[in-house]
Scaffold this active site. Sequence first.
Site, PDB file in Angstrom:
ATOM      1  N   SER A  36      31.936 -10.341  55.818  1.00 24.13           N
ATOM      2  CA  SER A  36      32.050 -10.804  54.437  1.00 24.13           C
ATOM      3  C   SER A  36      31.022 -10.219  53.481  1.00 24.13           C
ATOM      4  CB  SER A  36      31.966 -12.332  54.406  1.00 24.13           C
ATOM      5  OG  SER A  36      30.786 -12.773  55.050  1.00 24.13           O
TER       6      SER A  36
ATOM      7  N   GLU B 143      27.387 -20.815  39.856  1.00 19.71           N
ATOM      8  CA  GLU B 143      26.310 -21.233  40.740  1.00 19.71           C
ATOM      9  C   GLU B 143      26.229 -20.228  41.874  1.00 19.71           C
ATOM     10  OE1 GLU B 143      29.374 -21.593  43.374  1.00 19.71           O
ATOM     11  OE2 GLU B 143      29.419 -22.354  41.322  1.00 19.71           O
TER      12      GLU B 143
ATOM     13  N   LYS C 193      32.917 -11.828  47.409  1.00 15.53           N
ATOM     14  CA  LYS C 193      32.873 -12.689  46.228  1.00 15.53           C
ATOM     15  C   LYS C 193      33.550 -12.067  45.011  1.00 15.53           C
ATOM     16  CE  LYS C 193      30.490 -16.196  47.915  1.00 15.53           C
ATOM     17  NZ  LYS C 193      31.053 -17.557  47.998  1.00 15.53           N
TER      18      LYS C 193
END
Length: 410
Positions: A392, A127, A105
């Site tokens: 990830s 969010e 991210k």
Amino acid sequence: MKTTSKQNLNDFNQIKYGYPDENGHYGIFGGTFVAETLIKPLQDLKDTYYKLKNDPDFLKELYTEFENYVGRPTPLYFAKRLTDKLNGANIFLKREDLCHTGAHKINNTIGQAILAKKMGKTRIIAETGAGQHGVASATVAARLGMECVVYMGEQDIYRQSQNVYRMKLLGAEVIPVTSGSRTLKDALNEALRDWVTNVDNTFYIIGTVAGPSPYPELVRDFQAIIGREVITQMQDIDKKVDALVACVGGGSNAIGLFYPFINTSSKMYGIEAAGNGLETGKHSAPLNKGKVGVLHGNRTYLLEDENGQIIETHSISAGLDYPGVGPEHALLKDLGLVEYKSATDEEAIQAFHELSRVEGIIPALETSHAVAYTFKLAKEMKKNQNIVINLSGRGDKDLNTVAKLEGIKI
């Protein structure tokens, strides 16, 4: 061999297959379905991004942050013990879990935060579901001295209490969302409402390749560093990439891995959350079981009823617990360029334990879905073939969820 910033600068703006078009569409998918108030802010964002994405100073700043703050390039790790145990294709792990903050991210949030600064914004909103995007947004806000507000579903706050504390520690305000299913879908709704109200000073960092144009494109471009590094790293060890595997919720980690491989011979597999099973209706698999509709500013595959109302989703993984998917994934499905499969909660938990015990790497529950499918895929492939899994995120954030499920108090 380290992937250099110069290599990345040269590759950053390569067009792979002509999508999105000038209106932000991926075939019939994508677009800009938002309130009139947001049309100008979205156009301003697109204009700024298109101006800066070719700017050497912007790219130099971005890749300096990638290298010195995020920790790129991340390693490509050969999982030898897992490979030997499965007795099939060679398995490589792209270690995005080793990025600063523990997941992919940060690649996107650092890029968007730099854009926010360039646009004169002082406040960031975001969010989050699993909390990793919220943590990454709070991190870059602290890094650049900006106010940060994160919307998070009440259920996800309960599931991801560790990440909630991390966000607060970094100076962000975490606002619980109590409407709807109290998960990622509802958090995104509230973030959009905030943005409509505070467009003058606020930049909305969307965490995935969904939302109105230009978000799916710019998030993809920031995350494509993942796939480009894989190409260089596999070339360095003289290995061919036969298959790529990544989990898919909104789909940013998957598109980051897949995009540089479009129009190559590598097979690509996106793994959705089958929850209790696709046949039970308790899942989060719109590409496997959804219909085309509009949600959160774009047209894509959604889980909805016959009246077009969103169906409540389920996944053990907070980050995959979403009723839609990025519009580019919808197009890749229809074009047959990516195969979208699924893994159940049970399979993901098994993979969570297996990778931990065999390789000493605790994966996020999101990632565990990709690992679970790879267990099947590797056995179907030849021993001289190679699979790359996008690892990830790391599983620290999910320890409470798994422990509770197994009746263990920690």
